[in-house]
Design a protein around this motif. Structure first.
Motif, PDB file in Angstrom:
ATOM      1  N   ASN A  37     -16.609  -9.181  10.694  1.00 50.25           N
ATOM      2  CA  ASN A  37     -17.259  -8.955  11.984  1.00 50.25           C
ATOM      3  C   ASN A  37     -16.329  -9.405  13.110  1.00 50.25           C
ATOM      4  OD1 ASN A  37     -17.580 -11.826  12.301  1.00 50.25           O
ATOM      5  ND2 ASN A  37     -19.357 -11.703  10.944  1.00 50.25           N
ATOM      6  N   GLU A  38     -16.736  -9.155  14.334  1.00 50.82           N
ATOM      7  CA  GLU A  38     -15.907  -9.495  15.493  1.00 50.82           C
ATOM      8  C   GLU A  38     -15.680 -10.997  15.598  1.00 50.82           C
ATOM      9  OE1 GLU A  38     -15.995  -9.251  20.350  1.00 50.82           O
ATOM     10  OE2 GLU A  38     -17.272  -7.883  19.218  1.00 50.82           O
ATOM     11  N   ARG A  39     -16.696 -11.774  15.288  1.00 50.71           N
ATOM     12  CA  ARG A  39     -16.576 -13.235  15.380  1.00 50.71           C
ATOM     13  C   ARG A  39     -15.480 -13.764  14.448  1.00 50.71           C
ATOM     14  NH1 ARG A  39     -18.417 -18.074  13.243  1.00 50.71           N
ATOM     15  NH2 ARG A  39     -18.926 -19.638  14.811  1.00 50.71           N
ATOM     16  N   ALA A  40     -15.427 -13.248  13.238  1.00 48.90           N
ATOM     17  CA  ALA A  40     -14.408 -13.668  12.272  1.00 48.90           C
ATOM     18  C   ALA A  40     -13.007 -13.317  12.786  1.00 48.90           C
ATOM     19  CB  ALA A  40     -14.665 -13.025  10.919  1.00 48.90           C
ATOM     20  N   ALA A  41     -12.861 -12.149  13.388  1.00 47.63           N
ATOM     21  CA  ALA A  41     -11.570 -11.741  13.945  1.00 47.63           C
ATOM     22  C   ALA A  41     -11.167 -12.664  15.091  1.00 47.63           C
ATOM     23  CB  ALA A  41     -11.645 -10.298  14.430  1.00 47.63           C
ATOM     24  N   ARG A  42     -12.114 -12.977  15.967  1.00 47.03           N
ATOM     25  CA  ARG A  42     -11.823 -13.873  17.085  1.00 47.03           C
ATOM     26  C   ARG A  42     -11.438 -15.262  16.600  1.00 47.03           C
ATOM     27  NH1 ARG A  42     -13.705 -12.681  22.383  1.00 47.03           N
ATOM     28  NH2 ARG A  42     -14.551 -10.581  22.474  1.00 47.03           N
ATOM     29  N   LEU A  43     -12.145 -15.779  15.602  1.00 45.44           N
ATOM     30  CA  LEU A  43     -11.835 -17.103  15.061  1.00 45.44           C
ATOM     31  C   LEU A  43     -10.425 -17.145  14.497  1.00 45.44           C
ATOM     32  CD1 LEU A  43     -15.186 -18.155  13.375  1.00 45.44           C
ATOM     33  CD2 LEU A  43     -14.108 -19.201  15.379  1.00 45.44           C
ATOM     34  N   ASP A  44     -10.029 -16.117  13.772  1.00 52.93           N
ATOM     35  CA  ASP A  44      -8.667 -16.067  13.247  1.00 52.93           C
ATOM     36  C   ASP A  44      -7.645 -16.066  14.374  1.00 52.93           C
ATOM     37  OD1 ASP A  44      -9.174 -16.207  10.572  1.00 52.93           O
ATOM     38  OD2 ASP A  44      -8.706 -14.109  10.146  1.00 52.93           O
ATOM     39  N   ALA A  45      -7.909 -15.286  15.401  1.00 51.26           N
ATOM     40  CA  ALA A  45      -6.977 -15.231  16.534  1.00 51.26           C
ATOM     41  C   ALA A  45      -6.871 -16.583  17.222  1.00 51.26           C
ATOM     42  CB  ALA A  45      -7.432 -14.170  17.536  1.00 51.26           C
ATOM     43  N   PHE A  46      -7.990 -17.222  17.468  1.00 53.31           N
ATOM     44  CA  PHE A  46      -7.959 -18.500  18.176  1.00 53.31           C
ATOM     45  C   PHE A  46      -7.437 -19.641  17.310  1.00 53.31           C
ATOM     46  CE2 PHE A  46     -10.484 -16.127  21.183  1.00 53.31           C
ATOM     47  CZ  PHE A  46      -9.923 -16.556  22.378  1.00 53.31           C
ATOM     48  N   ARG A  47      -7.489 -19.497  15.999  1.00 58.70           N
ATOM     49  CA  ARG A  47      -6.849 -20.480  15.114  1.00 58.70           C
ATOM     50  C   ARG A  47      -5.332 -20.312  15.141  1.00 58.70           C
ATOM     51  NH1 ARG A  47     -10.756 -18.868  11.002  1.00 58.70           N
ATOM     52  NH2 ARG A  47     -12.541 -20.218  11.262  1.00 58.70           N
ATOM     53  N   TRP A  48      -4.880 -19.084  15.312  1.00 62.45           N
ATOM     54  CA  TRP A  48      -3.458 -18.788  15.296  1.00 62.45           C
ATOM     55  C   TRP A  48      -2.763 -19.207  16.595  1.00 62.45           C
ATOM     56  CZ3 TRP A  48      -0.408 -15.421  18.214  1.00 62.45           C
ATOM     57  CH2 TRP A  48       0.885 -15.212  17.727  1.00 62.45           C
ATOM     58  N   LEU A  49      -3.415 -19.059  17.724  1.00 61.84           N
ATOM     59  CA  LEU A  49      -2.781 -19.323  19.018  1.00 61.84           C
ATOM     60  C   LEU A  49      -2.198 -20.728  19.159  1.00 61.84           C
ATOM     61  CD1 LEU A  49      -5.065 -17.315  21.417  1.00 61.84           C
ATOM     62  CD2 LEU A  49      -2.634 -16.951  21.006  1.00 61.84           C
ATOM     63  N   PRO A  50      -2.902 -21.797  18.795  1.00 58.27           N
ATOM     64  CA  PRO A  50      -2.285 -23.124  18.919  1.00 58.27           C
ATOM     65  C   PRO A  50      -1.030 -23.265  18.058  1.00 58.27           C
ATOM     66  CG  PRO A  50      -4.647 -23.345  18.626  1.00 58.27           C
ATOM     67  CD  PRO A  50      -4.301 -21.902  18.394  1.00 58.27           C
TER      68      PRO A  50
ATOM     69  N   THR B 167       4.460 -10.548  16.260  1.00 57.10           N
ATOM     70  CA  THR B 167       4.312 -11.809  15.536  1.00 57.10           C
ATOM     71  C   THR B 167       2.848 -12.053  15.197  1.00 57.10           C
ATOM     72  OG1 THR B 167       6.241 -12.702  16.657  1.00 57.10           O
ATOM     73  CG2 THR B 167       4.771 -14.282  15.629  1.00 57.10           C
ATOM     74  N   PHE B 168       1.973 -11.835  16.160  1.00 53.32           N
ATOM     75  CA  PHE B 168       0.537 -12.025  15.944  1.00 53.32           C
ATOM     76  C   PHE B 168       0.051 -11.157  14.783  1.00 53.32           C
ATOM     77  CE2 PHE B 168      -3.855 -10.673  16.925  1.00 53.32           C
ATOM     78  CZ  PHE B 168      -4.479 -11.899  16.756  1.00 53.32           C
ATOM     79  N   LYS B 169       0.411  -9.889  14.822  1.00 54.85           N
ATOM     80  CA  LYS B 169      -0.014  -8.974  13.764  1.00 54.85           C
ATOM     81  C   LYS B 169       0.559  -9.401  12.416  1.00 54.85           C
ATOM     82  CE  LYS B 169      -0.446  -4.892  16.663  1.00 54.85           C
ATOM     83  NZ  LYS B 169       0.144  -3.573  16.967  1.00 54.85           N
ATOM     84  N   GLY B 170       1.827  -9.730  12.390  1.00 62.30           N
ATOM     85  CA  GLY B 170       2.473 -10.105  11.138  1.00 62.30           C
ATOM     86  C   GLY B 170       1.918 -11.374  10.531  1.00 62.30           C
ATOM     87  N   GLU B 171       1.556 -12.330  11.370  1.00 62.11           N
ATOM     88  CA  GLU B 171       1.099 -13.620  10.861  1.00 62.11           C
ATOM     89  C   GLU B 171      -0.412 -13.709  10.672  1.00 62.11           C
ATOM     90  OE1 GLU B 171       2.775 -16.791  13.170  1.00 62.11           O
ATOM     91  OE2 GLU B 171       4.816 -16.196  12.699  1.00 62.11           O
ATOM     92  N   THR B 172      -1.177 -12.810  11.247  1.00 64.99           N
ATOM     93  CA  THR B 172      -2.630 -12.879  11.065  1.00 64.99           C
ATOM     94  C   THR B 172      -3.139 -11.817  10.099  1.00 64.99           C
ATOM     95  OG1 THR B 172      -3.021 -11.528  13.022  1.00 64.99           O
ATOM     96  CG2 THR B 172      -3.140 -13.914  13.298  1.00 64.99           C
ATOM     97  N   LEU B 173      -2.520 -10.653  10.076  1.00 63.03           N
ATOM     98  CA  LEU B 173      -3.012  -9.597   9.195  1.00 63.03           C
ATOM     99  C   LEU B 173      -2.650  -9.855   7.735  1.00 63.03           C
ATOM    100  CD1 LEU B 173      -2.401  -6.446  11.385  1.00 63.03           C
ATOM    101  CD2 LEU B 173      -4.527  -7.667  10.992  1.00 63.03           C
ATOM    102  N   LYS B 174      -1.376 -10.071   7.440  1.00 61.02           N
ATOM    103  CA  LYS B 174      -0.898 -10.403   6.089  1.00 61.02           C
ATOM    104  C   LYS B 174      -1.626  -9.641   4.982  1.00 61.02           C
ATOM    105  CE  LYS B 174       0.558 -14.981   7.412  1.00 61.02           C
ATOM    106  NZ  LYS B 174       0.265 -16.380   7.403  1.00 61.02           N
ATOM    107  N   GLY B 175      -1.590  -8.340   5.051  1.00 60.36           N
ATOM    108  CA  GLY B 175      -2.217  -7.524   4.017  1.00 60.36           C
ATOM    109  C   GLY B 175      -3.711  -7.329   4.182  1.00 60.36           C
ATOM    110  N   ARG B 176      -4.284  -7.925   5.206  1.00 64.55           N
ATOM    111  CA  ARG B 176      -5.722  -7.820   5.451  1.00 64.55           C
ATOM    112  C   ARG B 176      -6.043  -6.435   6.004  1.00 64.55           C
ATOM    113  NH1 ARG B 176      -9.881 -11.447   7.197  1.00 64.55           N
ATOM    114  NH2 ARG B 176      -8.529 -13.233   6.961  1.00 64.55           N
ATOM    115  N   LYS B 177      -7.142  -5.869   5.558  1.00 69.97           N
ATOM    116  CA  LYS B 177      -7.560  -4.557   6.052  1.00 69.97           C
ATOM    117  C   LYS B 177      -8.510  -4.679   7.235  1.00 69.97           C
ATOM    118  CE  LYS B 177      -7.012  -1.975   1.774  1.00 69.97           C
ATOM    119  NZ  LYS B 177      -5.665  -1.785   1.782  1.00 69.97           N
ATOM    120  N   GLY B 178      -9.146  -5.817   7.395  1.00 69.48           N
ATOM    121  CA  GLY B 178     -10.075  -6.003   8.495  1.00 69.48           C
ATOM    122  C   GLY B 178     -10.853  -7.300   8.338  1.00 69.48           C
TER     123      GLY B 178
END
Length: 73
Positions: A26-39, A12-23
């Motif tokens: 930077n690491e900070r941007a990836a972490r922010l996306d993850a922490f926005r998704w968790l709530p 679910t995490f991969k499907g809802e956060t990646l959505k065609g994204r290749k990357g």
């Protein structure tokens, strides 16, 4: 040991956060996306197993939370 719950969460995490994204840039941007998704996953996302309710709404049907805090002694 069955890890179906973890696999479902990861899918679910991969499907809802990646959505065609290749990357991410930077690491900070990836972490922010993850922490926005968790709530959203924990509080708003509906689960078919819970009768199309969020985990928090499902939990509150059994253990309603108080609207106000209890005054300390």
């Amino acid at each position: 040991m069955d890890n179906a719950a973890a696999e479902s969460f990861n899918a679910t995490f991969k499907g809802e956060t990646l959505k065609g994204r290749k990357g991410w840039s930077n690491e900070r941007a990836a972490r922010l996306d993850a922490f926005r998704w968790l709530p959203r996953y924990n509080a708003r996302r509906r689960h078919s197993r819970l009768g199309q309710r969020s985990p928090i709404a499902y939990k509150n049907t059994f253990h309603p939370t108080a609207a106000t805090l209890t005054r300390a002694a």
